[in-house]
Design an enzyme around this catalytic site. Structure first.
Site, PDB file in Angstrom:
ATOM      1  N   THR A 104     -35.274   6.433 -33.471  1.00 12.10           N
ATOM      2  CA  THR A 104     -35.132   7.620 -34.323  1.00 12.10           C
ATOM      3  C   THR A 104     -36.449   7.959 -35.000  1.00 12.10           C
ATOM      4  OG1 THR A 104     -32.773   7.234 -34.727  1.00 12.10           O
ATOM      5  CG2 THR A 104     -33.959   8.573 -36.339  1.00 12.10           C
ATOM      6  N   ALA A 105     -37.060   6.970 -35.644  1.00 17.83           N
ATOM      7  CA  ALA A 105     -38.325   7.215 -36.341  1.00 17.83           C
ATOM      8  C   ALA A 105     -39.428   7.596 -35.362  1.00 17.83           C
ATOM      9  CB  ALA A 105     -38.730   5.975 -37.137  1.00 17.83           C
TER      10      ALA A 105
ATOM     11  N   GLY B 133     -31.008   4.269 -31.738  1.00 21.61           N
ATOM     12  CA  GLY B 133     -31.477   3.107 -32.470  1.00 21.61           C
ATOM     13  C   GLY B 133     -32.357   3.519 -33.627  1.00 21.61           C
ATOM     14  N   CYS B 134     -32.584   2.579 -34.545  1.00 20.59           N
ATOM     15  CA  CYS B 134     -33.368   2.890 -35.742  1.00 20.59           C
ATOM     16  C   CYS B 134     -34.841   3.121 -35.406  1.00 20.59           C
ATOM     17  CB  CYS B 134     -33.206   1.789 -36.783  1.00 20.59           C
ATOM     18  SG  CYS B 134     -33.484   0.112 -36.168  1.00 20.59           S
ATOM     19  N   TYR B 135     -35.446   2.214 -34.648  1.00 23.63           N
ATOM     20  CA  TYR B 135     -36.839   2.424 -34.240  1.00 23.63           C
ATOM     21  C   TYR B 135     -36.995   3.708 -33.423  1.00 23.63           C
ATOM     22  CZ  TYR B 135     -38.448  -2.320 -35.600  1.00 23.63           C
ATOM     23  OH  TYR B 135     -38.804  -3.460 -36.272  1.00 23.63           O
TER      24      TYR B 135
END
Length: 346
Positions: free
Chosen positions: A153-154, A149-151
């Site tokens: 990953t960061a 997911g995007c969150y």
């Protein structure tokens, strides 16, 4: 040329995959699939791609798709890829799933957080979690990749080195995350209505966001010690970008220079993680349109906390770009192939 198919080509992640793969030296976008726009050209949905020679949108047929493509990207809503992926793999294609259907190894946890039935346990265990910088060996031998997911990953790229080091109390993590509106997808709803989000910022899914168990699962696996996080996402009135601010209580005194060396070692030779100067403040604008994750470290001596700042473009490193990076690793191609090395600015 490697034949690539994209399911869900009319969504933001799907069309971003096309933008990236159009410049890939080893790939041909052979097939595009859509459940809602069969027989149409993609340019009729996204006029900005009209200069590209792309196939018309085709119907979804797992058996035929597996035979017609070497790699298939699934940019689909939750639940779709759980049904499609096993058939695609059985019919000879490698699959990179951009939805959340295979990210959690525990099917019961998936049901709890996603409020739907999980994929078959055999396939949950078979899928490789595609955090490129930390799962490279597993990705290289995978047939099915669960793109993060995007969150997560960061957050994970920012937190894993510290979690592995043992310098941070594993139950002290607090993650404050802010995302642009494209993370909600292309669907229309009041929650992404211009008049509702413009000149405003708000938290959502407080203590209930489905990315929480994903972050805990991978952070625990890397640290080999259970990690507990408090994760609160926020929506901000911009199109792209995620800023994660992660706080952890230090178990022992540490100098910022020590932490900087830890991260330099962890990300040496990993082309898409850029460690910034100690105490700097990376901005989402500085990774816009790119596959980079920029990380900066801070220490608050007064509270004994380390503060990690991490920024990505949620549509690229948080979705399509990391998917292409995973494809490159999986197929033994140069990891940077097809991925822009200079962000857009301003």
């Amino acid at each position: 040329m490697i034949r690539v198919g994209i399911v869900g080509a009319t969504g933001y992640s799907g069309v971003e995959l096309i933008r990236l793969l159009a410049g890939h030296p080893h790939v041909q976008v052979a097939n595009l699939y859509s459940s809602t726009s069969e027989g149409e050209s993609l340019a009729s949905v996204f006029p900005h791609v009209q200069a590209l020679e792309l196939p018309v949108l085709a119907k979804i047929d797992a058996g035929q798709m597996g035979a017609d493509n070497d790699v298939i990207f699934l940019a689909t809503p939750a639940g779709v890829s759980a049904e499609l992926s096993p058939e695609l793999v059985k019919n000879g294609a490698k699959v990179i799933d951009l939805s959340g259907d295979f990210r959690l190894k525990d099917g019961a946890a998936y049901t709890q957080w996603y409020k739907r039935q999980p994929a078959a346990d055999e396939w949950l265990q078979k899928a490789v979690y595609g955090l490129s910088e930390w799962k490279k060996e597993e990705i290289a031998g995978a047939e099915l990749i669960a793109n993060p997911g995007c969150y997560p990953t960061a957050a994970l790229l920012g937190m894993i080195p510290l979690a592995k080091s043992g310098w941070v109390n594993p139950k002290s993590w607090i993650i404050d995350a802010k995302s642009g509106v494209s993370g909600a997808g292309r669907g229309v709803s009041l929650g992404v209505h211009y008049s509702e989000i413009n000149e405003s910022i708000h938290a959502y899914k407080v203590s209930s966001h489905q990315h929480t168990p994903e972050i805990e699962q991978e952070l625990t696996g890397q640290a080999e010690l259970e990690q507990l996080i408090q994760f609160t996402p926020h929506l901000v009135p911009m199109t792209r970008g995620i800023l994660v601010t992660a706080y952890g209580q230090l178990e022992k005194a540490a100098a910022l220079s020590e932490l900087q060396e830890l991260y330099q070692s962890a990300y040496a030779g990993k082309p898409f993680v850029r460690l910034r100067q100690p105490g700097s403040h990376p901005r989402t604008k500085e990774v816009y349109g790119s596959n980079y994750c920029d990380i900066a470290l801070h220490i608050d001596d007064r509270t004994g906390r380390v503060i990690v700042l991490s920024v990505i473009d949620n549509v690229v490193k948080g979705a399509a770009g990391q998917a292409v990076q995973n494809m490159n690793i999986m197929l033994g191609l140069p990891e940077t192939a097809g991925l822009p090395l200079v962000p857009l600015f301003p």
